[in-house]
Scaffold this active site. Structure first.
Site, PDB file in Angstrom:
ATOM      1  CG  ASP A   1      19.414  90.008  58.351  1.00  0.00           C
ATOM      2  OD1 ASP A   1      20.533  89.727  58.824  1.00  0.00           O
ATOM      3  OD2 ASP A   1      18.539  90.622  58.975  1.00  0.00           O
TER       4      ASP A   1
ATOM      5  CG  ASP B   1      19.773  88.273  64.429  1.00  0.00           C
ATOM      6  OD1 ASP B   1      19.779  87.073  64.099  1.00  0.00           O
ATOM      7  OD2 ASP B   1      20.529  88.746  65.286  1.00  0.00           O
TER       8      ASP B   1
ATOM      9  CB  SER C   1      23.405  85.953  60.272  1.00  0.00           C
ATOM     10  OG  SER C   1      23.069  86.506  61.520  1.00  0.00           O
ATOM     11  N   GLY C   2      24.616  88.988  60.560  1.00  0.00           N
ATOM     12  CA  GLY C   2      25.477  89.741  61.459  1.00  0.00           C
ATOM     13  C   GLY C   2      25.397  89.213  62.872  1.00  0.00           C
TER      14      GLY C   2
ATOM     15  CD  GLU D   1      18.234  92.391  65.386  1.00  0.00           C
ATOM     16  OE1 GLU D   1      19.423  91.997  65.389  1.00  0.00           O
ATOM     17  OE2 GLU D   1      17.662  92.788  64.344  1.00  0.00           O
TER      18      GLU D   1
END
Length: 456
Positions: A239, A241, A327-328, A248
């Protein structure tokens, strides 16, 4: 055949003193074997090199073997000869093939417990108030008493108390990060594992006894099957963040335009699993309408890469890993981070840009899928399949609720400084490491080997 006139070999025997060897005087264990023993101490004590057939069975049987457990014989199918080896690990017992590795991280530098050990506490008076039970921050996956898996009183002995004698527990240990007084990272290998009918493998790390041990010894334990796939993984996905970086990204953009408070509240709920990720992402992106499209260039100098991330990626690359960030967050920063860390792949969300005004439209690009929990899981499977890598040889690291599926799918999924929900559901969790570099110890590497990998 050895010549009887052969010169005498160097011996550990103290012939001039008492006739007994140094090994005899200092061996901690006594043999339980019967019959001939050809351990190294027995051979070295012979004053002269003589043919093996001439050795007295009585004198050999009286020697103290290094082994404390009877070995299993090997019978040659051709000659019928019986061979024995003095250490049982050389010939595992039948049915004892499965082993579990526990990597133990001690938090000796930063004690987490507010009270000293009960055995060392001063005597209490009958009038002293009883403190309210609490779980110290960082000492467990959650600080909520109602969610914590408390250990109930056992009305009768558990099945594990009645293991048959043949299920003998064997173990060994290694110091991965040695220290003259207190090793920080230990690796303990033991067998056999608990009976899966009583305790399935995926639930061992969730057992109350593990939490109790961690609290008692101020440590964290990560359990893995002892297999070649544990030591030789080939793909690791991260991931971004709050994992590879300490911020974030969407919150940083929101701060840039002065709406951080509103966006951060939604982000926190989404990462805790309280909101649907895709819906919450669209709601936060909508607040970014009108932001200059070059905002990511302004953010790059403010991004803080998590300590140890660069070293971890360097080690893994030199071991032959393929690395990816799933990543979101947003693609421009994911691409930049991949370049900084030497990652092979970067997948994130794409924002729509109005090229006339050079601003963000507040929308996600529909031609690219949203990188949510399910898509992260799919990307992990797709990357592994495309590189012909079994999932058992993959590793995933994350901290948010949208990372849970990929953490459960990977051969090793680690919740790193993660939200409470993630720590409770992930196969493994780590909160007390000195840096991200500590993740390499889960592959069985020692500090000496890590230092060698980092050496230019």
């Amino acid at each position: 055949m050895a010549s009887p006139t052969r010169s005498r070999k160097p011996s550990l025997a103290k012939d001039s003193l008492s006739g007994s060897s140094y090994l005899d005087d200092h061996l901690e264990y006594r043999t339980h074997q019967s019959g001939p023993v050809t351990s190294i101490d027995g051979v070295l004590e012979q004053p002269h090199r003589v043919p093996r057939t001439a050795m007295s069975s009585t004198s050999l049987a009286s020697r103290r073997s290094i082994s404390a457990i009877s070995p299993s014989p090997i019978v040659s199918q051709e000659s019928g000869t019986i061979h024995t080896i003095s250490h049982t690990n050389c010939i595992p017992e039948v049915g004892d093939g499965q082993r579990i590795v526990a990597t133990i991280f001690y938090n000796s530098k930063t004690p987490r417990h507010p009270h000293i050990h009960p055995d060392q506490s001063p005597p209490a008076n009958s009038t002293d108030p009883i403190p309210i039970p609490e779980i110290v921050e960082g000492s467990a996956p959650t600080t909520s008493i109602s969610e914590y898996p408390l250990e109930p009183p056992a009305p009768e002995p558990e099945p594990l108390d009645h293991l048959p004698e043949e299920r003998r527990l064997t173990s060994s240990h290694r110091c991965l990060d040695p220290d003259p007084s207190k090793p920080r990272v230990m690796e303990v290998t033991f067998s056999p594992p608990p009976n899966p009918e009583y305790l399935p493998a995926e639930l061992i790390s969730k057992h109350e006894s593990i939490y109790k041990f961690e609290r008692e010894w101020n440590c964290e334990i990560i359990l893995q099957p002892a297999s070649v796939y544990r030591r030789y993984k080939r793909l690791c996905v991260f991931d971004m963040d709050s994992t590879l970086i300490q911020q974030e990204v969407i919150d940083e953009i929101a701060e840039f335009i002065g709406v951080k408070k509103a966006v951060a509240a939604i982000t926190e709920r989404a990462m805790n699993g309280e909101l649907d990720f895709a819906a919450s992402l669209k709601a936060r992106v909508a607040l970014l309408k009108g932001v200059p499209s070059d905002v990511f260039e302004h953010l790059k100098p403010k991004i803080v890469i998590t300590p140890g991330a660069k070293e971890l990626c360097k080690c893994l690359k030199r071991l032959g890993f393929s690395l990816a960030v799933l990543s979101g967050g947003f693609q421009p920063l994911a691409d930049w981070l991949a370049g900084e860390l030497g990652l092979d792949h970067a997948f994130a969300n794409h924002l729509v840009v109005d090229h006339e005004t050079k601003t963000l439209t507040g929308e996600l690009d529909p031609s690219h899928p949203i990188v949510d929990a399910q898509h992260k899981q799919s990307l992990l499977i797709s990357l592994a399949s495309g590189k012909n890598i079994p999932l058992a040889q993959t590793m995933a690291v994350g901290d948010g609720a949208n990372d849970i599926p990929m953490l459960k799918t990977a051969g090793l999924g680690v919740a790193l400084n993660a939200k409470s929900k993630v720590q409770m559901e992930a196969p493994a969790r780590l909160n007390i490491g000195e840096s991200m570099l500590d993740l390499v110890y889960l592959l069985g590497l020692t500090k000496h080997e890590v230092d060698e990998l980092l050496r230019d």
